[in-house]
Scaffold this motif. Structure first.
Motif, PDB file in Angstrom:
ATOM      1  N   SER A 153       0.825  -1.209   0.000  1.00  0.00           N
ATOM      2  CA  SER A 153       0.000   0.000   0.000  1.00  0.00           C
ATOM      3  C   SER A 153       0.861   1.262   0.000  1.00  0.00           C
ATOM      4  N   GLU A 154       2.165   1.088  -0.171  1.00  0.00           N
ATOM      5  CA  GLU A 154       3.104   2.210  -0.221  1.00  0.00           C
ATOM      6  C   GLU A 154       4.009   2.024  -1.436  1.00  0.00           C
ATOM      7  N   LEU A 155       4.175   3.086  -2.207  1.00  0.00           N
ATOM      8  CA  LEU A 155       5.046   3.025  -3.381  1.00  0.00           C
ATOM      9  C   LEU A 155       6.454   3.431  -2.965  1.00  0.00           C
ATOM     10  N   VAL A 156       7.392   2.513  -3.097  1.00  0.00           N
ATOM     11  CA  VAL A 156       8.784   2.766  -2.721  1.00  0.00           C
ATOM     12  C   VAL A 156       9.636   2.627  -3.975  1.00  0.00           C
ATOM     13  N   LEU A 157      10.479   3.627  -4.252  1.00  0.00           N
ATOM     14  CA  LEU A 157      11.261   3.666  -5.485  1.00  0.00           C
ATOM     15  C   LEU A 157      12.724   3.958  -5.183  1.00  0.00           C
ATOM     16  N   PRO A 158      13.622   3.484  -6.034  1.00  0.00           N
ATOM     17  CA  PRO A 158      15.038   3.842  -5.886  1.00  0.00           C
ATOM     18  C   PRO A 158      15.311   5.194  -6.536  1.00  0.00           C
ATOM     19  N   ALA A 159      16.175   5.968  -5.924  1.00  0.00           N
ATOM     20  CA  ALA A 159      16.535   7.271  -6.496  1.00  0.00           C
ATOM     21  C   ALA A 159      17.393   7.086  -7.745  1.00  0.00           C
ATOM     22  N   ASN A 160      17.189   7.990  -8.694  1.00  0.00           N
ATOM     23  CA  ASN A 160      18.024   8.063  -9.906  1.00  0.00           C
ATOM     24  C   ASN A 160      17.947   6.816 -10.781  1.00  0.00           C
ATOM     25  N   ARG A 161      16.797   6.151 -10.751  1.00  0.00           N
ATOM     26  CA  ARG A 161      16.546   5.053 -11.683  1.00  0.00           C
ATOM     27  C   ARG A 161      15.185   5.280 -12.338  1.00  0.00           C
ATOM     28  N   GLU A 162      15.127   5.114 -13.656  1.00  0.00           N
ATOM     29  CA  GLU A 162      13.864   5.325 -14.360  1.00  0.00           C
ATOM     30  C   GLU A 162      12.837   4.279 -13.931  1.00  0.00           C
ATOM     31  N   VAL A 163      11.600   4.740 -13.783  1.00  0.00           N
ATOM     32  CA  VAL A 163      10.504   3.886 -13.353  1.00  0.00           C
ATOM     33  C   VAL A 163       9.384   3.983 -14.387  1.00  0.00           C
ATOM     34  N   ASP A 164       8.830   2.836 -14.752  1.00  0.00           N
ATOM     35  CA  ASP A 164       7.695   2.773 -15.669  1.00  0.00           C
ATOM     36  C   ASP A 164       6.495   2.262 -14.888  1.00  0.00           C
ATOM     37  N   LEU A 165       5.523   3.143 -14.655  1.00  0.00           N
ATOM     38  CA  LEU A 165       4.324   2.772 -13.917  1.00  0.00           C
ATOM     39  C   LEU A 165       3.211   2.394 -14.890  1.00  0.00           C
ATOM     40  N   THR A 166       2.538   1.287 -14.606  1.00  0.00           N
ATOM     41  CA  THR A 166       1.341   0.890 -15.344  1.00  0.00           C
ATOM     42  C   THR A 166       0.138   1.180 -14.452  1.00  0.00           C
ATOM     43  N   LEU A 167      -0.704   2.122 -14.871  1.00  0.00           N
ATOM     44  CA  LEU A 167      -1.835   2.557 -14.059  1.00  0.00           C
ATOM     45  C   LEU A 167      -3.096   1.805 -14.466  1.00  0.00           C
ATOM     46  N   ARG A 168      -3.813   1.294 -13.470  1.00  0.00           N
ATOM     47  CA  ARG A 168      -5.083   0.612 -13.694  1.00  0.00           C
ATOM     48  C   ARG A 168      -6.088   1.046 -12.633  1.00  0.00           C
ATOM     49  N   ALA A 169      -7.367   0.882 -12.944  1.00  0.00           N
ATOM     50  CA  ALA A 169      -8.443   1.169 -11.992  1.00  0.00           C
ATOM     51  C   ALA A 169      -9.437   0.026 -12.019  1.00  0.00           C
ATOM     52  N   GLN A 170      -9.946  -0.351 -10.847  1.00  0.00           N
ATOM     53  CA  GLN A 170     -10.868  -1.484 -10.764  1.00  0.00           C
ATOM     54  C   GLN A 170     -12.330  -1.081 -10.884  1.00  0.00           C
ATOM     55  N   ASP A 171     -12.643   0.184 -10.552  1.00  0.00           N
ATOM     56  CA  ASP A 171     -14.059   0.534 -10.467  1.00  0.00           C
ATOM     57  C   ASP A 171     -14.418   1.803 -11.240  1.00  0.00           C
ATOM     58  N   VAL A 172     -13.844   2.941 -10.833  1.00  0.00           N
ATOM     59  CA  VAL A 172     -14.126   4.224 -11.480  1.00  0.00           C
ATOM     60  C   VAL A 172     -12.801   4.887 -11.836  1.00  0.00           C
ATOM     61  N   ILE A 173     -12.880   6.046 -12.473  1.00  0.00           N
ATOM     62  CA  ILE A 173     -11.665   6.778 -12.826  1.00  0.00           C
ATOM     63  C   ILE A 173     -11.042   7.374 -11.564  1.00  0.00           C
ATOM     64  N   HIS A 174      -9.756   7.133 -11.387  1.00  0.00           N
ATOM     65  CA  HIS A 174      -8.988   7.723 -10.291  1.00  0.00           C
ATOM     66  C   HIS A 174      -7.853   8.556 -10.884  1.00  0.00           C
TER      67      HIS A 174
END
Length: 245
Positions: A153-174
């Motif tokens: 439930s928490e997004l943790v990322l490394p500094a100075n590395r490119e990240v590709d997020l895939t966004l999805r929604a289960q019910d309505v637009i968020h």
């Protein structure tokens, strides 16, 4: 330009992404051009009042065509620059080395999925989604790639590395938004939408929902933590061990 950056940049949220400075500069440039045009409009109004009794003829080239041409060139240049900034993050894909993470929005929480040691996301099925039973994104236990996936439930990322997020929604637009990372993208049911970026500054940042998604919209938020590379590896290893001992 240096003057307006010095004056107005402190008014913006702290910039924690590689693409942020270019967006900030473009935003502030637009604001200063608007300010200059407003000042010019008022100056012309005052000049018109002061010279309203003048009978001297003025050529249309000076009072109409030339200003219109200058405005057209200015706004065309701004539009082209804005399109290039947009294309760099939305139309140009992430590099092959980018870290892959899936973001799922549902009323009223965000969940984040890491592919685990096999570097492959398991299959998800909406009918299997059950936050109360520990499966908020609907992982299919029959899929061989699902057991090592890490869901948090928490997004943790490394500094100075490119990240590709895939966004999805289960019910309505968020609306997935992190002001400090200059990110804002809707998650739409039935679609997988990608955004890529490089976080640069370690710290904790708020993830907000910017779409009115229901009565609990006000509490739909999460944390994004950016960690040094070694700390991130330790965090991910601990999560993988906890989830799948």
């Amino acid at each position: 330009m240096a003057l307006y950056l010095t004056v107005l940049l402190p008014l913006l949220p702290a910039d924690a992404s590689a693409h942020g400075p270019a967006l900030d500069h473009h935003l502030l440039l637009n604001l200063w051009i608007i300010l200059a045009l407003a000042a010019l409009a008022h100056a012309l109004l005052l000049a018109g009042l002061a010279l309203r009794r003048s009978t001297e003829a003025r050529h249309l080239l000076t009072i109409e065509y030339l200003p219109l041409a200058l405005l057209a060139v200015t706004f065309t240049a701004l539009a082209i620059h804005a399109e290039r900034l947009w294309a760099a993050t939305r139309y140009t894909g992430a590099s092959h080395e980018a870290m892959q993470i899936e973001v799922t929005g549902l009323q009223f929480a965000w969940y984040f999925r890491y592919p685990g040691p096999d570097a492959t996301f398991g299959v998800t099925r909406p009918q299997l989604a059950s936050p109360g039973e520990g499966n908020p994104v609907g992982l299919d236990p029959a899929d061989p790639h699902s057991p090592d996936d890490v869901v948090t439930s928490e997004l943790v990322l490394p500094a100075n590395r490119e990240v590709d997020l895939t966004l999805r929604a289960q019910d309505v637009i968020h609306g997935f938004s992190v002001p400090e990372l200059r990110l804002k993208q809707n998650a739409v049911p039935g679609e997988s939408i990608h955004i890529h970026f490089t976080p640069t500054t370690p710290g904790t940042y708020a993830i907000l929902c910017t779409q009115l998604c229901g009565l609990g919209h006000y509490r739909m938020n999460a944390n994004l933590r950016v960690l040094p590379t070694d700390d991130f590896r330790s965090w991910l290893a601990a999560k993988e061990k906890t989830a799948h001992p």
